[in-house]
Design a protein around this motif. Structure first.
Motif, PDB file in Angstrom:
ATOM      1  N   PRO A   1      -8.791   6.795   3.381  1.00 30.70           N
ATOM      2  CA  PRO A   1      -8.784   5.331   3.216  1.00 30.70           C
ATOM      3  C   PRO A   1     -10.264   4.811   3.121  1.00 30.70           C
ATOM      4  O   PRO A   1     -11.099   5.052   3.830  1.00 30.70           O
ATOM      5  CB  PRO A   1      -7.870   4.644   4.161  1.00 30.70           C
TER       6      PRO A   1
ATOM      7  N   SER B   1       2.244   2.105  -3.389  1.00 33.86           N
ATOM      8  CA  SER B   1       1.357   1.790  -4.397  1.00 33.86           C
ATOM      9  C   SER B   1       1.022   3.514  -5.069  1.00 33.86           C
ATOM     10  O   SER B   1       0.431   4.111  -4.000  1.00 33.86           O
ATOM     11  CB  SER B   1       0.191   1.382  -4.111  1.00 33.86           C
TER      12      SER B   1
ATOM     13  N   GLU C   1     -13.057  -1.039   4.257  1.00 34.07           N
ATOM     14  CA  GLU C   1     -12.835  -2.554   3.569  1.00 34.07           C
ATOM     15  C   GLU C   1     -13.585  -3.502   4.294  1.00 34.07           C
ATOM     16  O   GLU C   1     -13.714  -3.400   5.364  1.00 34.07           O
ATOM     17  CB  GLU C   1     -11.287  -2.913   3.648  1.00 34.07           C
TER      18      GLU C   1
ATOM     19  N   ASP D   1      -5.093   7.993  -4.628  1.00 36.31           N
ATOM     20  CA  ASP D   1      -6.687   8.123  -4.271  1.00 36.31           C
ATOM     21  C   ASP D   1      -7.051   7.770  -2.686  1.00 36.31           C
ATOM     22  O   ASP D   1      -8.105   8.438  -2.085  1.00 36.31           O
ATOM     23  CB  ASP D   1      -7.267   7.013  -5.046  1.00 36.31           C
ATOM     24  N   PHE D   2      -6.258   7.177  -2.057  1.00 38.27           N
ATOM     25  CA  PHE D   2      -6.573   6.749  -0.753  1.00 38.27           C
ATOM     26  C   PHE D   2      -6.056   7.140   0.521  1.00 38.27           C
ATOM     27  O   PHE D   2      -6.043   6.846   1.477  1.00 38.27           O
ATOM     28  CB  PHE D   2      -6.615   5.261  -0.547  1.00 38.27           C
ATOM     29  N   ALA D   3      -4.572   7.876   0.303  1.00 39.79           N
ATOM     30  CA  ALA D   3      -3.785   8.194   1.310  1.00 39.79           C
ATOM     31  C   ALA D   3      -4.705   9.100   2.323  1.00 39.79           C
ATOM     32  O   ALA D   3      -4.298   9.192   3.616  1.00 39.79           O
ATOM     33  CB  ALA D   3      -2.576   8.789   0.918  1.00 39.79           C
TER      34      ALA D   3
ATOM     35  N   TRP E   1      -2.751   3.984  -4.163  1.00 42.07           N
ATOM     36  CA  TRP E   1      -2.826   4.161  -2.561  1.00 42.07           C
ATOM     37  C   TRP E   1      -2.515   5.582  -2.338  1.00 42.07           C
ATOM     38  O   TRP E   1      -3.354   6.239  -1.784  1.00 42.07           O
ATOM     39  CB  TRP E   1      -2.027   3.389  -1.886  1.00 42.07           C
ATOM     40  N   ASN E   2      -1.397   6.049  -2.660  1.00 47.00           N
ATOM     41  CA  ASN E   2      -1.026   7.495  -2.616  1.00 47.00           C
ATOM     42  C   ASN E   2      -1.736   8.564  -3.401  1.00 47.00           C
ATOM     43  O   ASN E   2      -1.843   9.598  -2.831  1.00 47.00           O
ATOM     44  CB  ASN E   2       0.650   7.659  -2.892  1.00 47.00           C
TER      45      ASN E   2
ATOM     46  N   ARG F   1       0.917  -1.104   0.047  1.00 48.58           N
ATOM     47  CA  ARG F   1       0.205   0.016  -0.109  1.00 48.58           C
ATOM     48  C   ARG F   1       0.775   1.312   0.039  1.00 48.58           C
ATOM     49  O   ARG F   1       0.694   2.381  -0.674  1.00 48.58           O
ATOM     50  CB  ARG F   1      -0.963  -0.030   1.137  1.00 48.58           C
ATOM     51  N   TRP F   2       1.866   1.379   0.812  1.00 48.72           N
ATOM     52  CA  TRP F   2       2.907   2.619   1.109  1.00 48.72           C
ATOM     53  C   TRP F   2       3.354   2.737  -0.283  1.00 48.72           C
ATOM     54  O   TRP F   2       3.434   3.996  -0.639  1.00 48.72           O
ATOM     55  CB  TRP F   2       3.848   2.328   1.974  1.00 48.72           C
TER      56      TRP F   2
ATOM     57  N   GLU G   1      -4.917   3.574   8.044  1.00 44.01           N
ATOM     58  CA  GLU G   1      -4.425   4.741   7.676  1.00 44.01           C
ATOM     59  C   GLU G   1      -2.961   4.682   7.780  1.00 44.01           C
ATOM     60  O   GLU G   1      -2.540   4.059   8.937  1.00 44.01           O
ATOM     61  CB  GLU G   1      -4.908   5.871   8.410  1.00 44.01           C
TER      62      GLU G   1
ATOM     63  N   TRP H   1     -10.487  -0.352   8.257  1.00 43.31           N
ATOM     64  CA  TRP H   1      -9.477   0.601   7.536  1.00 43.31           C
ATOM     65  C   TRP H   1      -8.375   0.715   8.169  1.00 43.31           C
ATOM     66  O   TRP H   1      -8.215   0.976   9.338  1.00 43.31           O
ATOM     67  CB  TRP H   1     -10.321   1.938   6.967  1.00 43.31           C
TER      68      TRP H   1
END
Length: 155
Positions: A126, A115, A129, A121-123, A118-119, A112-113, A150, A148
């Motif tokens: 998040p 990706s 899930e 859209d979701f950073a 991830w960086n 994730r870190w 963070e 989730w």
């Protein structure tokens, strides 16, 4: 070459970064019963594998349910690249000890870190899930875990 890059060696090496991780576990859903009553007394165990970072207590069990509301948050710091397998276990509390594993799911923090998705859209926000729980000793679905995660660079 890939291994050298992950551990910081070679020309394209990644320098280790200190990361703060917060894992929020909301609830379990449709857990597979393990007690003769047809219910279970679930609680959480969370572990960053390969380290001594372990969270969760037997005393935090939610009695007699297959859909527990956990409302738990665990925070820790780690270094990436490094140990990155964050495992969530849902256990069934038994009065005489010998608690049973209902199921587990694992999040790879390093994937994730590093990706782009991830960086991008979701950073900052998040997603919640809904992750399936697995247990190698028992066939089939063991239930779901809503959570989730963070991650922030520690300053």
């Amino acid at each position: 070459l890939d291994l050298q890059r992950l551990v910081g060696g070679g020309p394209a090496g990644l320098l280790p970064q200190n990361i703060t991780v917060r894992a929020f576990i909301v609830r379990g859903k449709n857990l597979r019963p393990t007690d003769p009553s047809g219910l279970c007394d679930p609680y959480l165990k969370v572990e960053l594998q390969g380290t001594n970072k372990r969270f969760g207590r037997r005393n935090d069990r939610v009695p007699l349910t297959l859909s527990p509301w956990f409302y738990k948050m665990f925070q820790f710091t780690t270094e990436l690249p490094g140990c990155s397998q964050l495992q969530f276990k849902v256990m069934d509390w038994d009065r005489n000890g010998g608690d049973d594993l209902i199921g587990s799911t694992t999040v790879d923090l390093e994937d994730r870190w590093f990706s782009a998705v991830w960086n991008g859209d979701f950073a900052k926000l998040p997603p919640l899930e809904v992750r399936p729980l697995e247990n190698q000793a028992v066939a089939g679905n063991q239930g779901l875990l809503e959570l989730w995660v963070e991650m922030y660079e520690t300053t």
